[in-house]
Structure formats: structure tokens, C-alpha cells
Design a protein around this motif. Structure first.
Motif, short mmCIF file in Angstrom:
data_model
loop_
_atom_site.label_atom_id
_atom_site.label_comp_id
_atom_site.label_asym_id
_atom_site.label_seq_id
_atom_site.Cartn_x
_atom_site.Cartn_y
_atom_site.Cartn_z
N PRO A 131 -57.73 99.95 18.25
CA PRO A 131 -56.92 100.42 17.13
C PRO A 131 -55.64 99.58 17.03
CG PRO A 131 -57.69 102.27 18.46
CD PRO A 131 -58.02 101.02 19.22
N ARG A 132 -55.32 99.14 15.84
CA ARG A 132 -54.22 98.18 15.69
C ARG A 132 -52.90 98.74 16.18
NH1 ARG A 132 -53.66 94.66 10.56
NH2 ARG A 132 -52.84 93.25 12.12
N ALA A 133 -52.67 100.04 15.97
CA ALA A 133 -51.40 100.62 16.39
C ALA A 133 -51.24 100.62 17.90
CB ALA A 133 -51.27 102.04 15.85
N LEU A 134 -52.36 100.53 18.63
CA LEU A 134 -52.32 100.57 20.09
C LEU A 134 -52.69 99.23 20.72
CD1 LEU A 134 -54.23 103.96 20.58
CD2 LEU A 134 -51.75 103.60 20.52
N LEU A 135 -52.90 98.21 19.90
CA LEU A 135 -53.45 96.96 20.39
C LEU A 135 -52.55 96.29 21.43
CD1 LEU A 135 -55.40 94.41 18.30
CD2 LEU A 135 -53.64 93.60 19.86
N GLU A 136 -51.28 96.18 21.14
CA GLU A 136 -50.39 95.49 22.07
C GLU A 136 -50.32 96.22 23.41
OE1 GLU A 136 -46.27 93.04 21.79
OE2 GLU A 136 -46.27 95.02 20.84
N GLU A 137 -50.22 97.55 23.37
CA GLU A 137 -50.18 98.33 24.61
C GLU A 137 -51.49 98.19 25.38
OE1 GLU A 137 -49.61 102.96 26.17
OE2 GLU A 137 -49.55 102.50 24.01
N GLY A 139 -51.71 94.79 27.10
CA GLY A 139 -50.85 94.78 28.27
C GLY A 139 -51.44 95.58 29.42
N THR A 140 -52.07 96.70 29.11
CA THR A 140 -52.69 97.52 30.16
C THR A 140 -53.86 96.80 30.81
OG1 THR A 140 -52.03 99.54 28.98
CG2 THR A 140 -53.75 99.75 30.65
N ILE A 141 -54.69 96.17 29.99
CA ILE A 141 -55.82 95.40 30.53
C ILE A 141 -55.30 94.29 31.44
CG2 ILE A 141 -57.64 93.75 29.94
CD1 ILE A 141 -58.16 95.44 27.42
N ARG A 142 -54.30 93.57 30.96
CA ARG A 142 -53.74 92.46 31.74
C ARG A 142 -53.20 92.97 33.08
NH1 ARG A 142 -52.10 87.71 29.75
NH2 ARG A 142 -51.94 88.57 27.64
N LEU A 160 -57.19 88.74 14.81
CA LEU A 160 -56.19 89.79 14.94
C LEU A 160 -56.20 90.77 13.78
CD1 LEU A 160 -54.01 90.69 16.91
CD2 LEU A 160 -52.37 89.34 15.62
N ALA A 161 -56.37 90.28 12.57
CA ALA A 161 -56.35 91.16 11.40
C ALA A 161 -57.56 92.08 11.37
CB ALA A 161 -56.30 90.33 10.13
N ASP A 162 -58.62 91.73 12.12
CA ASP A 162 -59.83 92.55 12.18
C ASP A 162 -59.81 93.51 13.37
OD1 ASP A 162 -60.52 90.72 10.23
OD2 ASP A 162 -61.82 89.56 11.54
N SER A 163 -58.73 93.52 14.14
CA SER A 163 -58.63 94.33 15.37
C SER A 163 -59.60 93.87 16.45
CB SER A 163 -58.88 95.82 15.08
OG SER A 163 -57.95 96.32 14.16
N ASN A 164 -60.14 92.66 16.30
CA ASN A 164 -61.15 92.14 17.23
C ASN A 164 -60.53 91.09 18.14
OD1 ASN A 164 -64.08 89.99 16.72
ND2 ASN A 164 -63.42 91.07 18.53
N LEU A 165 -60.56 91.36 19.44
CA LEU A 165 -60.03 90.40 20.41
C LEU A 165 -61.12 89.97 21.38
CD1 LEU A 165 -56.59 91.95 21.43
CD2 LEU A 165 -57.05 90.16 19.74
N ALA A 225 -44.43 91.50 15.15
CA ALA A 225 -44.08 90.38 14.27
C ALA A 225 -45.33 89.80 13.62
CB ALA A 225 -43.34 89.32 15.06
N ALA A 226 -46.44 89.74 14.36
CA ALA A 226 -47.69 89.22 13.80
C ALA A 226 -48.15 90.09 12.64
CB ALA A 226 -48.76 89.16 14.88
N VAL A 227 -48.07 91.40 12.79
CA VAL A 227 -48.45 92.31 11.71
C VAL A 227 -47.53 92.12 10.51
CG1 VAL A 227 -48.65 94.73 11.02
CG2 VAL A 227 -49.45 94.01 13.28
N ALA A 228 -46.24 91.92 10.75
CA ALA A 228 -45.29 91.70 9.66
C ALA A 228 -45.65 90.43 8.88
CB ALA A 228 -43.87 91.60 10.21
#
Length: 476
Positions: free
Chosen positions: A354-360, A363-366, A384-389, A239-242
Motif C-alpha cells: 500500500p502506497r501510504a505504508l510503502l516507505e515504512e 524500512g522494516t524489511i531492510r 513506484l507509481a504502481d506500488s510494485n517494488l 517527495a517522490a509522491v509529490a
């Protein structure tokens, strides 16, 4: 070839430096100010053997020539705001501080450029640009103390990367001094200059390991118009990307900031810092959005956000109606900067995914952190738009492997997902053991070859970026 150590003693080295650049610019022992014994990495403070503070490029050249001839290692210091330990001294080094190398040398309104000496504070550069009717595209939280030379050395990111790019995208020309004292100058002001290798780009992000940047030419930008801010809540990363894509379509090229805060950040903002969230709950992801929008374009922004709410992409939305509202939104994003003073010891990470894998990946780190350290608070936020967390871990149990175990879990996961262990803070001393997770053996070998060519004695920022593991006694 790597040096085995200095060929002359401390007093002889100090004497030669005093003769070359003046006695007031060289300090030894108790004369070295406490501030030069540490950067912001929280490594244990230690005074360098000698502090040299040249005030001209030629004086920097003299310092490096003498240190190279005597095989004395040099650590380069700017504003000392780095978090990776790049400017943190060792007791056997000459600290070369650029604190006297300050000042705006020129603003060229026709070319739209600004030339500054490397020790100039970023905020001074920003103010000079604004006074001339332009904007400096580089901005970060340490703007009042970091230097433009340090920004170049680390390829600093920050709050404006989405619109204006990293530091390297704002640099047109440089002057630098090599390890042997050779001065190389390309104070280029042209957007197009394909005359041979662009060596200046190689120095950006090299963290002082290839040479010492002494002057910088920045390309400036037009001052933005009115800025509108919105605070949004979405259910997940998709949803954030949308939201981002919808805003880019509604107001092309106008998105200034797109910051994200996961639930723990919002919860702690209320519970620990007394802020009142406008959202009814802390689940999902909070988004702080800034858009350049004229008065007539605000309707387009509101219409876009209302449409996203109607579609169920955005669960809740608040548009800033005043500057106080906008700053109030930013308070939530800035509370992580206060975590250390509030909670004490913590472990922080600056990563890209990588943005396509960011959410996964998040979650894995957490999950991996909580499996090993169940009482840990995992706070995630960033550009978020820079892929930087930025990932901050609070209440880590030091008895279960300590910080090195935490780093191995987080950086190991980042490596698995093809991310970067450093998005904008550099490698320095603290991350060099994990560089192989983001760079291939061939890439690291190439870095070593470049280092050997420009600094064969390895005197410049030795054991920064390249090298093995360094054990730390405190968390990042």
C-alpha cells in the motif's frame, strides 16, 4: 476429485498422443529438448516425461482430453521466462508446449484490436501493432522471448502499467481449452459486453491452472508522441509522491514511466558496473521519469521540474536532450538484471505494498534482513507509481536459515503491511506456501472451488498457485 495418479503407463500415453496429434509433435525421454526441462525460476532442471507440441487449438484439445481420461498431469509451457516456477516441469508430467501455436491472425483497424495465437512472442505482437499504426500496451523486459499466452496466464505487468494497465486491462477476448478438452471461445472485440459472466477475466492470471489459453484478442492503443525523460533525485518517498502528483497536474494523462531506485542500486551501478551517476551522492531515491510531451509541451515539463527544484522537493534534475541521454538513464534502472551474472547467488522478491505504508514497509524489511544477516546488500527498485517494488538481497549467509528463512522474513513483513507477495510475476511453485499472507482463507477456498469445478482431476499445472510449501535448493 483429485486423481491418485495416471491409469496408464508412459509408453501407452505417448502412443495415444502420437495417434491423436501426430508422431512429430510428441517426444519422450532423450528426445525432449533441454530447454523444456526448466523455466527461468532457477529450480533444478528436470525433463518432463512427455513433451507435446500441438499446433492447433483442436490438437491442444486432444492432448488435454487424453491426459484427463488417463489422469496424466500436465504442465503448460510458453516462453519459459517465468520466475515463479509455473512452467517448470516435474518428471512425471506431460509438458504441453505452445511453441508451435504462433502467428498474428488479424489486426482490425476499425475496432483497434489484434488477435494472436498464444505462443506468439510478445515482441512480434508489439511490432505488428506498430506496423499497423497502433501500440500494444503490454511491455516487459522479456519481450523478446515471453509469449502473449504466458503474459495472459500470469497477468504480466512491466514497464507500461502506469499508462496502460496490467495485461488484463489490455485483453478483450480469449479462446481457451479446459482440462477435459472442451474448447471455449470468446474472441470479443467490444469494450462493452455484459452478457453474463466474463469468464475470460477469470483465466487471466490463473497461471494455467484452470485451462490453456490458445488465442488472445488485445485492445490496441494510439501510438504515443514524443517521449521526454528526466532523471531526478529526491530525499524520500513523500517527495517522490509529490513529484508524481505535480507531473500528473502539469501534463494530465501523459506520464509513461515512474521508476525508483534506492541508494544501493545507484551505488552499485557506479561501483560494479562503471556507470557515472549525474548525482553528487547516492542518498535518497533516484527517479526515472518518462512523459509523453510534444515539442510545445516540453516547456511545461521543464517548468514543472524547475518549480519542484525551487521548492526543495527535487534535489537535482537532469532532462534528456537526446535518445542517448534517455537510454543512459535507463542503464541505471536495468543494472539489477545483471546482478546474478556479476554477484552469483541472490534472492529476489516481486512485491506490492500500500502506497501510504510503502516507505515504512521498505524500512522494516531492510532492518529485519540486516538484523539477521548483517552483511547482506538490500537493493530496492521498481515501478513506484504502481506500488510494485523489486527487492534483491545479495550476499545472504546461507548458513543462517538459508533462502526459506529470508523468504519468511520478507513475505511475512509484506503480509503484516497488507501487501501482495506477487505484484506481477505470479505464484507458481515458488510462492504458493506464502499465498495465505496475501489472500484470506475464504479467498483461497473460493480458488479451490473454482479449480475443482473446471479441473476436477487436478491435472492442469498441479501444485502451482494452490498447495503447500515446496523446498528449493537454489535461490530465486
Amino acid at each position: 476429485m483429485k486423481s491418485d495418479g495416471p491409469t496408464i503407463g508412459l509408453e501407452d500415453m505417448a502412443s495415444r498422443l502420437r495417434d491423436a496429434i501426430g508422431p512429430t509433435f510428441v517426444r519422450v525421454g532423450g528426445q525432449v529438448p533441454e530447454r523444456n526441462g526448466a523455466d527461468a525460476s532457477r529450480l533444478p532442471p528436470i525433463a518432463p516425461s512427455i513433451l507435446a507440441t500441438p499446433d492447433t487449438t483442436e490438437a491442444v484439445s486432444q492432448v488435454l482430453r487424453l491426459c484427463s481420461e488417463a489422469h496424466w498431469p500436465v504442465v503448460v509451457q510458453g516462453g519459459l521466462t517465468g520466475l515463479a516456477g509455473g512452467a517448470h516441469p516435474k518428471g512425471t508430467e506431460v509438458a504441453l508446449s505452445l511453441e508451435r501455436m504462433t502467428g498474428i491472425e488479424e489486426i482490425d483497424p476499425v475496432a483497434g484490436t489484434l488477435t494472436a495465437r498464444a505462443g506468439t512472442i510478445l515482441q512480434v505482437v508489439q511490432q505488428a501493432a506498430v506496423e499497423a499504426g497502433f501500440l500494444c500496451g503490454i511491455d516487459l523486459g522479456a519481450r523478446g522471448s515471453c509469449t502473449i499466452g504466458g503474459n495472459v496466464a500470469t497477468n504480466a505487468g512491466g514497464n507500461r502499467v502506469l499508462r496502460y494497465g496490467m495485461t488484463r486491462h489490455n485483453v478483450l477476448g480469449l479462446e481457451a481449452v479446459l482440462a477435459d478438452g472442451t474448447i471455449v471461445t470468446s474472441l470479443n472485440k467490444m469494450l462493452k459486453n455484459n452478457a453474463g459472466y466474463d469468464w475470460t477475466q477469470m483465466f487471466i492470471g490463473s497461471e494455467g491452472t484452470l485451462g490453456v489459453v490458445t488465442r488472445v484478442v488485445l485492445g490496441l492503443h494510439p501510438l504515443p508522441g514524443d517521449i521526454s525523460a528526466a532523471f531526478l533525485k529526491v530525499s524520500d518517498f513523500a517527495a517522490a509522491v509529490a513529484v508524481q502528483r505535480a507531473l500528473e497536474r502539469a501534463l494530465p494523462g501523459r506520464l509513461m514511466a515512474f521508476e525508483a531506485m534506492w541508494p544501493e542500486v545507484m551505488a552499485m551501478s557506479e561501483r560494479c558496473f562503471g556507470l557515472k551517476s549525474p548525482f553528487a551522492s547516492h542518498d535518497g531515491i533516484a527517479l526515472l521519469v518518462e512523459v509523453e510531451a510534444s515539442e510545445s509541451e516540453v516547456d511545461a515539463l521543464e517548468g514543472c521540474l524547475m518549480g519542484l527544484v525551487d521548492q526543495g522537493v527535487v534535489q537535482d534534475a537532469f532532462l534528456a536532450r537526446s535518445e542517448a541521454d534517455r537510454l543512459g538513464f535507463w542503464k541505471f534502472r536495468e543494472t539489477p538484471y545483471e546482478y546474478r551474472s556479476k554477484f552469483g547467488t541472490m534472492v529476489s522478491f516481486d512485491i506490492s505494498l500500500p502506497r501510504a505504508l510503502l516507505e515504512e514497509a521498505v524500512g522494516t524489511i531492510r532492518n529485519r534482513v540486516l538484523d539477521m544477516w548483517p552483511d547482506t546488500v538490500v537493493a530496492v527498485f521498481g515501478h513506484l507509481a504502481d506500488s510494485n517494488l523489486h527487492v534483491i538481497l545479495l550476499r545472504v549467509d546461507e548458513t543462517l536459515g538459508g533462502y526459506e528463512a529470508v523468504e519468511s522474513v520478507v513475505y511475512g513483513t509484506v503480509g503484516e503491511f497488507g501487501g501482495s507477495i506477487s505484484a506481477e510475476h505470479g505464484i507458481g511453485r515458488k510462492k504458493r506456501a506464502f499465498l495465505h499472507l496475501s489472500r484470506s482463507p475464504a479467498e483461497i477456498a473460493l480458488m479451490e472451488r473454482v479449480k475443482a469445478a473446471l479441473d476436477p482431476g487436478r491435472i492442469l499445472n498441479r501444485d502451482r498457485v494452490l498447495g503447500g510449501r515446496e523446498v528449493h535448493s537454489s535461490g530465486p
